[in-house]
Write a protein that holds these residues in place. Sequence first.
Motif, mmCIF file in Angstrom:
data_model
loop_
_atom_site.group_PDB
_atom_site.id
_atom_site.type_symbol
_atom_site.label_atom_id
_atom_site.label_comp_id
_atom_site.label_asym_id
_atom_site.label_seq_id
_atom_site.Cartn_x
_atom_site.Cartn_y
_atom_site.Cartn_z
ATOM 1 N N ALA A 14 0.917 -1.033 0.244
ATOM 2 C CA ALA A 14 -0.119 -0.018 0.413
ATOM 3 C C ALA A 14 0.838 1.736 -0.357
ATOM 4 N N ASP A 15 0.112 2.138 0.017
ATOM 5 C CA ASP A 15 0.650 3.687 -0.151
ATOM 6 C C ASP A 15 0.837 4.302 0.945
ATOM 7 N N VAL A 16 2.295 3.925 1.494
ATOM 8 C CA VAL A 16 2.828 4.167 2.934
ATOM 9 C C VAL A 16 2.995 5.793 3.300
ATOM 10 N N SER A 17 3.445 6.790 2.161
ATOM 11 C CA SER A 17 3.802 8.019 2.314
ATOM 12 C C SER A 17 2.469 9.029 1.897
ATOM 13 N N ARG A 18 1.842 8.737 3.145
ATOM 14 C CA ARG A 18 0.861 9.651 3.254
ATOM 15 C C ARG A 18 1.521 11.047 4.305
ATOM 16 N N LEU A 19 -0.092 11.725 4.608
ATOM 17 C CA LEU A 19 0.477 12.744 5.619
ATOM 18 C C LEU A 19 1.181 12.042 7.347
ATOM 19 N N PRO A 20 1.208 12.246 7.794
ATOM 20 C CA PRO A 20 2.156 12.432 9.029
ATOM 21 C C PRO A 20 0.649 11.855 9.836
ATOM 22 N N GLY A 21 1.021 11.447 10.651
ATOM 23 C CA GLY A 21 -1.125 10.648 11.841
ATOM 24 C C GLY A 21 -1.078 9.978 10.768
ATOM 25 N N SER A 22 -1.355 9.638 9.701
ATOM 26 C CA SER A 22 -2.034 8.431 9.079
ATOM 27 C C SER A 22 -1.014 6.955 9.545
ATOM 28 N N THR A 23 -2.507 6.303 9.477
ATOM 29 C CA THR A 23 -1.687 4.915 9.959
ATOM 30 C C THR A 23 -2.533 4.158 8.526
ATOM 31 N N SER B 144 10.821 10.526 24.479
ATOM 32 C CA SER B 144 11.980 9.387 23.678
ATOM 33 C C SER B 144 11.709 7.746 23.983
ATOM 34 N N ARG B 145 10.770 7.869 25.162
ATOM 35 C CA ARG B 145 9.898 6.187 25.180
ATOM 36 C C ARG B 145 8.995 6.435 23.956
ATOM 37 N N LEU B 146 8.191 6.465 23.577
ATOM 38 C CA LEU B 146 6.789 6.809 22.556
ATOM 39 C C LEU B 146 8.045 6.581 21.282
ATOM 40 N N ALA B 147 8.673 7.372 21.021
ATOM 41 C CA ALA B 147 9.481 7.371 19.599
ATOM 42 C C ALA B 147 10.808 8.079 19.228
ATOM 43 N N PRO B 148 11.349 7.790 18.730
ATOM 44 C CA PRO B 148 12.664 8.229 19.300
ATOM 45 C C PRO B 148 12.770 9.048 18.327
ATOM 46 N N ALA B 149 13.832 10.408 17.885
ATOM 47 C CA ALA B 149 13.809 11.733 17.737
ATOM 48 C C ALA B 149 14.516 11.433 15.990
ATOM 49 N N PHE B 150 14.428 11.917 15.200
ATOM 50 C CA PHE B 150 14.389 11.348 13.527
ATOM 51 C C PHE B 150 14.187 11.964 12.667
ATOM 52 N N GLU B 151 15.264 12.798 11.741
ATOM 53 C CA GLU B 151 15.528 13.336 10.758
ATOM 54 C C GLU B 151 14.999 12.560 9.340
ATOM 55 N N ARG C 227 2.190 6.997 10.119
ATOM 56 C CA ARG C 227 3.703 8.038 9.557
ATOM 57 C C ARG C 227 3.893 8.971 10.436
ATOM 58 N N LEU C 228 4.650 8.850 10.993
ATOM 59 C CA LEU C 228 5.286 10.140 12.021
ATOM 60 C C LEU C 228 5.604 11.143 11.340
ATOM 61 N N ALA C 229 5.761 12.545 12.180
ATOM 62 C CA ALA C 229 6.367 13.236 11.785
ATOM 63 C C ALA C 229 7.579 14.197 12.589
ATOM 64 N N PRO C 230 8.590 14.880 12.139
ATOM 65 C CA PRO C 230 10.334 14.757 12.805
ATOM 66 C C PRO C 230 9.136 15.161 13.752
ATOM 67 N N GLY C 231 9.266 15.486 14.989
ATOM 68 C CA GLY C 231 9.732 16.478 16.236
ATOM 69 C C GLY C 231 8.410 16.503 17.456
ATOM 70 N N GLN C 232 7.309 15.880 16.020
ATOM 71 C CA GLN C 232 6.066 15.997 16.769
ATOM 72 C C GLN C 232 5.750 14.724 17.551
ATOM 73 N N ASP C 233 6.156 13.894 16.895
ATOM 74 C CA ASP C 233 5.805 12.316 17.667
ATOM 75 C C ASP C 233 7.092 11.731 18.653
ATOM 76 N N SER C 234 7.301 12.785 18.242
ATOM 77 C CA SER C 234 8.934 12.389 19.390
ATOM 78 C C SER C 234 9.027 12.999 20.407
ATOM 79 N N GLN C 235 8.177 14.160 21.321
ATOM 80 C CA GLN C 235 8.205 14.580 22.207
ATOM 81 C C GLN C 235 8.955 14.198 23.351
ATOM 82 N N ASP D 179 12.730 10.907 6.943
ATOM 83 C CA ASP D 179 10.620 10.367 7.384
ATOM 84 C C ASP D 179 11.287 9.100 8.752
ATOM 85 N N GLY D 180 10.558 9.188 8.816
ATOM 86 C CA GLY D 180 9.862 8.026 10.000
ATOM 87 C C GLY D 180 8.311 7.244 9.816
#
Length: 153
Positions: free
Chosen positions: A24-33, A63-70, A53-61, A72-73
């Motif tokens: 499937a096309d998973v390159s959707r907007l951050p917040g999409s599953t 670090s126990r839930l999501a690692p910081a990244f640059e 799909r994760l947004a850099p900086g927003q979903d990684s507030q 795509d995530g």
Amino acid sequence: MSYFGKFYLLGPDARKAADWLFSADVSRLPGSTVYTCMLNPRGGTESDLTVSRLAPGQDSQDSRLAPAFEGDGYYLAVGGAVTQHNWSHITSVLQDQRFRCQLIDSSEDLGMISIQGPASRAVLQEVLDADLSNAAFPFSTHKLVRAAGHLDL
């Protein structure tokens, strides 16, 4: 402890890797599953999973839930019986295709509860500090919410 495997696919080529791996096309907007299949080079199915799909900086507030990244995530939730198989398959693809991204296994660090059915939103609304209406939280989306005062994805 939970049955599911939980991986993060992160980095500059994570989107290319996701396009290669999933049907499937998973390159959707951050917040999409997206519920999708993971394919092999013969076009056969290796497994089914959800890819968020994760947004850099927003979903990684936290670090126990999501690692910081640059770049795509993606957060991958896979069935527990095939967790190691999925890890091996994805790792092989990343190496063979020389994608510049990393796969992080957070299966032992995160739990997962699956509540499904026609009353699932009503059940969850009792414990979550978020609006779970269709308008505020559409199907096939994800966001961080608080459950009994704790931040959860």
